[in-house]
Design an enzyme around this catalytic site. Structure first.
Site, short mmCIF file in Angstrom:
data_model
loop_
_atom_site.label_atom_id
_atom_site.label_comp_id
_atom_site.label_asym_id
_atom_site.label_seq_id
_atom_site.Cartn_x
_atom_site.Cartn_y
_atom_site.Cartn_z
N HIS A 250 0.82 -1.22 0.00
CA HIS A 250 0.00 0.00 0.00
C HIS A 250 0.85 1.26 0.00
O HIS A 250 0.34 2.35 -0.25
CB HIS A 250 -0.98 -0.02 1.18
CG HIS A 250 -0.36 0.27 2.52
ND1 HIS A 250 0.02 -0.72 3.40
CD2 HIS A 250 -0.06 1.45 3.13
CE1 HIS A 250 0.52 -0.17 4.50
NE2 HIS A 250 0.48 1.15 4.36
N ASP B 299 -0.16 -7.68 1.51
CA ASP B 299 0.36 -6.31 1.52
C ASP B 299 1.88 -6.32 1.51
O ASP B 299 2.52 -6.00 2.51
CB ASP B 299 -0.19 -5.58 2.75
CG ASP B 299 0.10 -4.10 2.75
OD1 ASP B 299 0.43 -3.57 1.67
OD2 ASP B 299 0.02 -3.47 3.81
N SER C 247 4.35 2.43 8.23
CA SER C 247 4.06 1.37 7.26
C SER C 247 5.31 0.97 6.49
O SER C 247 6.11 1.81 6.09
CB SER C 247 2.99 1.84 6.27
OG SER C 247 1.74 1.95 6.88
#
Length: 332
Positions: free
Chosen positions: A81, A129, A224
């Site tokens: 992402h 992911d 992230s």
């Protein structure tokens, strides 16, 4: 029979070279920084310089977006992402060799030659992911820039209930308009995959669910893609990277709730296939659409497992699991 033996011999030789190619791709010292990290990590503590020499700050058009980890001289791993919204590889810059995410005299930078997003990544449910970035120039390892080790096997439960370390430049206040931390931060987490743990019931088999070692720390926006690290046999191993966490209505991070990390052991085969120059295809269309039903009479009750792709969507609110609507499986 001689022809069969000869064919088998060629297959054996081919397999040998493929295995050696994969081994050679990751044949370097890893997971041992020249600067030892603090033996006891307090939540949100500023990391020592060069204690995590595989840390990478990822920028998109000069804006800091995510973290990443160096796993080979030409490969960085991060969350899918982080890079899916910008398909232009020329818009990315990768900074490493420094604890300050802003470019300074100590840091080194690189660009992308190719980005590999997992072929079965689904952004709507944050599934698979994971992404790999092939760098334009190979990194020259040094005291301040080194790779982290990959796990040896695909066992997911090896770090169950163990203490791990997450690092990143994510927001410290968690607010909507907060800024990333200029200094690299580190925090201790405990793997809590038990679904009875509040918040971990949403964990999937390819995620780790963690909570702060002192119940008041976790990841936030900007963390992230940053590594989840486990120390074993004198080396640091990359077992995961930040994928998602809980937020409130003000879009602030809820650090008292669990954080979720994509599991590196689960993707070892995919990582190594990309490293050796292969591009695995999506498994979405594999063995699909096969049913035993041939003739349909209007309104008849179907036999069990006639339509094996049908899904019930239920609400778990108040643990009543009320039926809401239906869905269809299109991948694993």
């Amino acid at each position: 029979m001689k022809f069969f033996n000869l064919a088998f011999f060629f297959i054996l030789i081919q397999t040998f070279f493929i295995v050696n190619k994969i081994t050679a791709q990751f044949n370097f010292d890893c997971g041992v920084p020249d600067v030892k990290s603090q033996t006891k990590i307090v939540n949100g503590q500023v990391a020592l310089d060069n204690a995590w020499p595989w840390m990478v700050a990822i920028f998109s058009f000069y804006y800091f977006i995510c973290g990443g980890s160096i796993i080979a001289p030409d490969l960085i791993i991060t969350a899918a992402h982080c890079v899916r919204d910008n398909p232009d590889i020329y818009g990315y810059t990768f900074i490493y060799g420094t604890n300050n995410y802003l470019f300074d005299y100590q840091s080194e930078f690189n660009t992308a030659s190719k980005i590999y997003i997992h072929p079965d990544y689904f952004s709507t449910v944050i599934y698979n992911d994971v992404a790999l970035i092939r760098l334009t120039e190979k990194i020259k390892f040094s005291k301040k820039v080194k790779p982290i080790c990959l796990p040896k096997t695909g066992k997911l439960d090896e770090i169950e209930k163990k203490e791990v370390v997450a690092t990143g430049w994510g927001k410290t206040d968690g607010g909507l308009f907060g800024f990333p931390s200029e200094a690299l931060l580190q925090t201790s987490l405990i793997i809590k995959n038990n679904k009875s743990k509040e918040g971990c019931e949403y964990r999937r088999y390819n995620n780790y669910c963690t909570e702060g070692a002192s119940d008041d720390s976790g990841t936030c926006q900007g963390d992230s893609g940053g590594p989840l690290q486990y120390f074993k046999n004198g080396k640091w191993y990359l077992y995961g990277f930040t994928s998602f966490g809980y937020g409130n209505e003000e879009n602030s991070c809820m650090t008292t709730m669990p954080s979720f990390f994509s599991t590196v052991p689960f993707y070892l085969n995919w990582i190594k296939s990309v490293a050796t120059g292969k591009s695995p295809q999506s498994s979405v269309k594999k063995n699909c659409g096969i049913t035993t039903q041939k003739k349909i009479v209007a309104g008849t009750v179907s036999k069990n497992n006639t339509w094996p792709w049908i899904v019930q969507i239920r609400s778990s609110k108040n643990y009543n699991f009320n039926f809401l609507l239906s869905g269809t499986l299109i991948s694993n």
